[in-house]
Design an enzyme around this catalytic site. Sequence first.
Site, PDB file in Angstrom:
ATOM      1  N   ASP A  15      31.220  26.577  47.174  1.00  9.15           N
ATOM      2  CA  ASP A  15      32.320  27.140  46.400  1.00  9.15           C
ATOM      3  C   ASP A  15      33.186  27.775  46.913  1.00  9.15           C
ATOM      4  O   ASP A  15      34.629  27.545  46.663  1.00  9.15           O
ATOM      5  CB  ASP A  15      31.723  28.233  45.398  1.00  9.15           C
ATOM      6  CG  ASP A  15      30.589  27.714  44.331  1.00  9.15           C
ATOM      7  OD1 ASP A  15      30.835  26.710  44.073  1.00  9.15           O
ATOM      8  OD2 ASP A  15      29.776  28.646  43.863  1.00  9.15           O
ATOM      9  N   SER A  16      33.360  28.468  47.939  1.00  9.72           N
ATOM     10  CA  SER A  16      34.501  29.074  48.610  1.00  9.72           C
ATOM     11  C   SER A  16      35.089  28.019  49.831  1.00  9.72           C
ATOM     12  O   SER A  16      36.207  28.037  49.692  1.00  9.72           O
ATOM     13  CB  SER A  16      33.798  30.234  49.821  1.00  9.72           C
ATOM     14  OG  SER A  16      32.767  29.831  50.794  1.00  9.72           O
ATOM     15  N   CYS A  92      29.152  45.593  46.050  1.00 10.08           N
ATOM     16  CA  CYS A  92      29.643  44.868  47.379  1.00 10.08           C
ATOM     17  C   CYS A  92      31.034  44.170  46.722  1.00 10.08           C
ATOM     18  O   CYS A  92      31.925  44.537  47.600  1.00 10.08           O
ATOM     19  CB  CYS A  92      28.738  43.817  47.886  1.00 10.08           C
ATOM     20  SG  CYS A  92      29.206  42.936  49.200  1.00 10.08           S
ATOM     21  N   GLY A 116      35.575  32.073  45.211  1.00  9.62           N
ATOM     22  CA  GLY A 116      34.777  30.878  44.815  1.00  9.62           C
ATOM     23  C   GLY A 116      34.206  31.409  43.530  1.00  9.62           C
ATOM     24  O   GLY A 116      33.299  30.591  42.930  1.00  9.62           O
ATOM     25  N   CYS A 191      21.506  39.292  49.698  1.00 11.63           N
ATOM     26  CA  CYS A 191      21.958  38.566  51.006  1.00 11.63           C
ATOM     27  C   CYS A 191      21.302  39.310  51.962  1.00 11.63           C
ATOM     28  O   CYS A 191      21.023  38.639  53.119  1.00 11.63           O
ATOM     29  CB  CYS A 191      23.529  38.564  51.009  1.00 11.63           C
ATOM     30  SG  CYS A 191      24.387  40.251  51.053  1.00 11.63           S
TER      31      CYS A 191
END
EC number: 2.8.1.13
Length: 348
Positions: A15-16, A92, A116, A191
Amino acid sequence: MNKKKVGVGLSGGVDSGTTALILKERGYEVVGMTMKLFDHHDAEISVAREVADRIGIEHIVLDYSSSFESSVVEYTVKSYELGLTPNPCVFCNRHFKYGKLLDYCMENGIDYFATGHYARISYDEDRGIYRIFKAKDSRKDQSYNLFQLSQEQLKHLIFPLGDFSSKAEVREKSSGTLSELSSKKDSTGICFLNKISLYSFLKKRNSSSTVPGAFVDRAGNFLGRHVGLSSYTLGQKKNLPKPNGESFVVCGIDSSENKVILGSEADLLKTEISLADVNLLDPLMIFPAIVEVKLSQWSVVYSGELSSVGGEFKLSFKSPVRAPAPGQSVVFYSGDELLGGGTICSAV
């Protein structure tokens, strides 16, 4: 005429990477920006650097690991210790992705910042405000995570993927220049856990949310022993005692007594939610307002009424909603338009 400069939050995912590729094709001067947030981030940073090289853009790494530990990680740990349901991704996004990274852009002559995320932004000239809408692909829509943005921030944001009709279309876009990413799986979960369970992560930190305690019913009667508050959330049915074959759901968490309260489905149904830290994308929003409500990223959509009296916000529902969890983010819409959101304090 100088090309506009845009920073792209580059994680090394499809996506990014596709976002950076699209913006370069549109004529922007693109800078890939990757955050180092924890010790096991090096592999992801290496992939992001390779993606930037493939696209032919500048790449920078910003080390925010110390502040990430003292804010996002500590917020998550403390929330579980208080018996709350935290949302570390929303936290975040607010303080890092759309906080530190966007601030870096503004302080270093970078005109825009892009990610993204699957959402859409448009400027309403008549009302003089920026508006956020759900992505065209409802299955990938991530507008839920963006409710904390301000008008000043929206002025500098770009979300190219919001107009794609499917993830397959995004993968197809990346299949040439970024062929190694086009089949890469989406990242999921928290994450910073680094492939261990949440319980194990908290246990290593000697968190009080992993200390065993008692299951009780709503009258306080002992029903069994739990393994720690962090292993339970409102509405949970699994891994609970069944005395005399009776089934229960988690209907409350008492952190002061280290107790998990069990009850029935009827105990989970609420008709009013009190909110904190509310952000409205339209500062001139009129109350009361009929809104569509999501109690979590992938929850069903409820119809409710948002009111504001003396700066205190409440959501009321004609039909009860199931298990609104204190600490969780709640977001409200009008059709596809994101209106704002806040944090659940309590529900009755």
